[in-house]
Design an enzyme around this catalytic site. Structure first.
Site, mmCIF file in Angstrom:
data_model
loop_
_atom_site.group_PDB
_atom_site.id
_atom_site.type_symbol
_atom_site.label_atom_id
_atom_site.label_comp_id
_atom_site.label_asym_id
_atom_site.label_seq_id
_atom_site.Cartn_x
_atom_site.Cartn_y
_atom_site.Cartn_z
ATOM 1 N N GLU A 144 53.678 4.441 8.456
ATOM 2 C CA GLU A 144 52.972 5.544 9.381
ATOM 3 C C GLU A 144 54.078 6.639 9.098
ATOM 4 O O GLU A 144 55.089 6.501 8.878
ATOM 5 C CB GLU A 144 53.192 5.018 10.681
ATOM 6 C CG GLU A 144 52.627 6.065 11.915
ATOM 7 C CD GLU A 144 50.988 6.576 11.705
ATOM 8 O OE1 GLU A 144 50.970 7.137 10.473
ATOM 9 O OE2 GLU A 144 50.522 6.568 12.691
ATOM 10 N N ASP A 145 53.533 7.855 9.233
ATOM 11 C CA ASP A 145 54.093 9.133 9.235
ATOM 12 C C ASP A 145 54.717 9.227 10.319
ATOM 13 O O ASP A 145 55.914 9.795 10.342
ATOM 14 C CB ASP A 145 52.925 10.365 8.884
ATOM 15 C CG ASP A 145 51.795 10.436 9.570
ATOM 16 O OD1 ASP A 145 51.709 9.331 10.628
ATOM 17 O OD2 ASP A 145 51.032 11.184 9.457
ATOM 18 N N ASP A 197 54.001 8.907 17.994
ATOM 19 C CA ASP A 197 54.177 10.110 18.781
ATOM 20 C C ASP A 197 53.960 9.527 20.146
ATOM 21 O O ASP A 197 54.784 8.793 20.609
ATOM 22 C CB ASP A 197 53.004 11.201 18.332
ATOM 23 C CG ASP A 197 52.968 12.474 19.158
ATOM 24 O OD1 ASP A 197 54.216 12.649 19.813
ATOM 25 O OD2 ASP A 197 51.889 13.186 19.354
ATOM 26 N N PHE A 236 55.453 20.257 17.022
ATOM 27 C CA PHE A 236 54.456 20.006 15.924
ATOM 28 C C PHE A 236 55.044 19.983 14.544
ATOM 29 O O PHE A 236 55.174 20.987 14.338
ATOM 30 C CB PHE A 236 52.937 20.680 16.246
ATOM 31 C CG PHE A 236 51.767 19.725 15.881
ATOM 32 C CD1 PHE A 236 51.355 19.079 16.485
ATOM 33 C CD2 PHE A 236 51.357 20.081 14.329
ATOM 34 C CE1 PHE A 236 50.282 18.053 15.929
ATOM 35 C CE2 PHE A 236 50.449 19.418 13.909
ATOM 36 C CZ PHE A 236 49.713 18.387 14.939
ATOM 37 N N ARG A 262 49.440 19.756 4.364
ATOM 38 C CA ARG A 262 49.839 18.252 3.962
ATOM 39 C C ARG A 262 50.748 18.264 2.801
ATOM 40 O O ARG A 262 51.508 17.630 2.315
ATOM 41 C CB ARG A 262 48.622 17.511 3.562
ATOM 42 C CG ARG A 262 47.814 17.044 4.893
ATOM 43 C CD ARG A 262 46.742 15.975 4.496
ATOM 44 N NE ARG A 262 45.847 15.612 5.639
ATOM 45 C CZ ARG A 262 46.095 15.193 6.756
ATOM 46 N NH1 ARG A 262 47.066 14.547 6.851
ATOM 47 N NH2 ARG A 262 44.905 15.171 7.443
HETATM 48 P P1 IMP Z 1 50.149 9.019 18.380
HETATM 49 O O1 IMP Z 1 48.678 8.023 18.771
HETATM 50 O O2 IMP Z 1 50.036 9.840 19.649
HETATM 51 O O3 IMP Z 1 51.286 8.221 18.377
HETATM 52 O O4 IMP Z 1 49.855 9.728 17.099
HETATM 53 C C1 IMP Z 1 50.057 9.337 15.838
HETATM 54 C C2 IMP Z 1 49.158 10.026 15.032
HETATM 55 O O5 IMP Z 1 48.995 11.366 15.268
HETATM 56 C C3 IMP Z 1 50.024 10.075 13.617
HETATM 57 O O6 IMP Z 1 49.549 9.114 12.721
HETATM 58 C C4 IMP Z 1 49.912 11.625 13.231
HETATM 59 O O7 IMP Z 1 48.685 11.363 12.160
HETATM 60 C C5 IMP Z 1 49.333 12.435 14.188
HETATM 61 N N1 IMP Z 1 50.455 13.383 14.910
HETATM 62 C C6 IMP Z 1 51.401 13.003 15.717
HETATM 63 N N2 IMP Z 1 52.147 14.002 16.018
HETATM 64 C C7 IMP Z 1 52.055 14.828 14.896
HETATM 65 C C8 IMP Z 1 52.607 15.943 14.416
HETATM 66 O O8 IMP Z 1 53.634 16.466 14.930
HETATM 67 N N3 IMP Z 1 52.111 16.678 13.287
HETATM 68 C C9 IMP Z 1 51.041 16.045 12.609
HETATM 69 N N4 IMP Z 1 50.233 15.020 13.049
HETATM 70 C C10 IMP Z 1 50.791 14.339 14.072
HETATM 71 MG MG MG Z 2 48.639 9.360 11.219
#
Ligand code: IMP
Ligand code: MG
Length: 174
Positions: free
Chosen positions: A99-100, A103, A152, A165
């Protein structure tokens, strides 16, 4: 084109390369002699996956899954679903999710639950970045690159509204 926010570098390409090398060494140690299935979450993980697997000198397989959670902005919609599923069998495999960024944790928790139901032999998570200040669901990250502030991020696969990207560094946009 409408005015775009200007990205400021947070993590340089050299810092990313060093961390990917460190993560690859940790993963090599644990998966030597196995043939894990690496599952990248599209689209954000594609660049990280490409760099990481080139440093893993053992047999492995690569899969991608596409989930939808984010709308077009910076906030999660909270509703997650599988948009493009897996073609490989997960049952009995050593699965490593790539995973990237973690959050709120909603996306990865959903995916880990989804995969666990398919009865893998093992299931671990490798995340390039972690934003723990935003967490809503606890997540164990087995292999973590960077802990990042509540900003962000874009670049190195991460997008804002599908843009940025392609930046080679990880940057912050306001
Ligand atoms: P979560 O479900 O809130 O943990 O979000 C995870 C997904 O949201 C990641 O796989 C990212 O694709 C996207 N995401 C969360 N934070 C960022 C950010 O700061 N920049 C870009 N994409 C984000
Ligand atoms: Mg993602």
């Amino acid at each position: 084109m409408s005015s775009q926010p200007k990205p400021q570098i947070l993590l340089t390409r050299q810092e990313i390369e060093a961390v990917v090398t460190r993560l690859a060494a940790e993963i090599r140690q644990d998966y030597q002699g196995k043939c894990p299935l690496l599952i990248g979450i599209l689209k954000g993980s594609f660049m990280f996956m490409a760099d990481l697997i080139r440093l893993l000198e053992f047999p492995l397989e690569v899969e991608f899954i596409r989930l939808s959670s984010y709308g077009r902005g910076k906030e999660s919609s909270g509703k997650i679903k599988v948009v493009q599923g897996l073609r490989s069998q997960v049952r009995g495999r050593d699965v490593l999710v790539i995973e990237d960024i973690v959050d709120t944790g909603l996306t990865i928790s959903f995916l880990l639950d989804y995969l666990r139901k398919k009865r893998p032999a093992s299931l671990k998570l490798c995340a390039l970045t972690d934003k723990p200040s935003r967490r809503q669901i606890p997540v164990t990250i087995d292999y973590l690159g960077f802990t990042v502030p509540d900003k962000f991020l874009v670049g190195y696969g991460l997008d804002w509204d599908e843009k940025f990207r392609n930046l080679p560094d990880i940057c912050v946009i306001e």
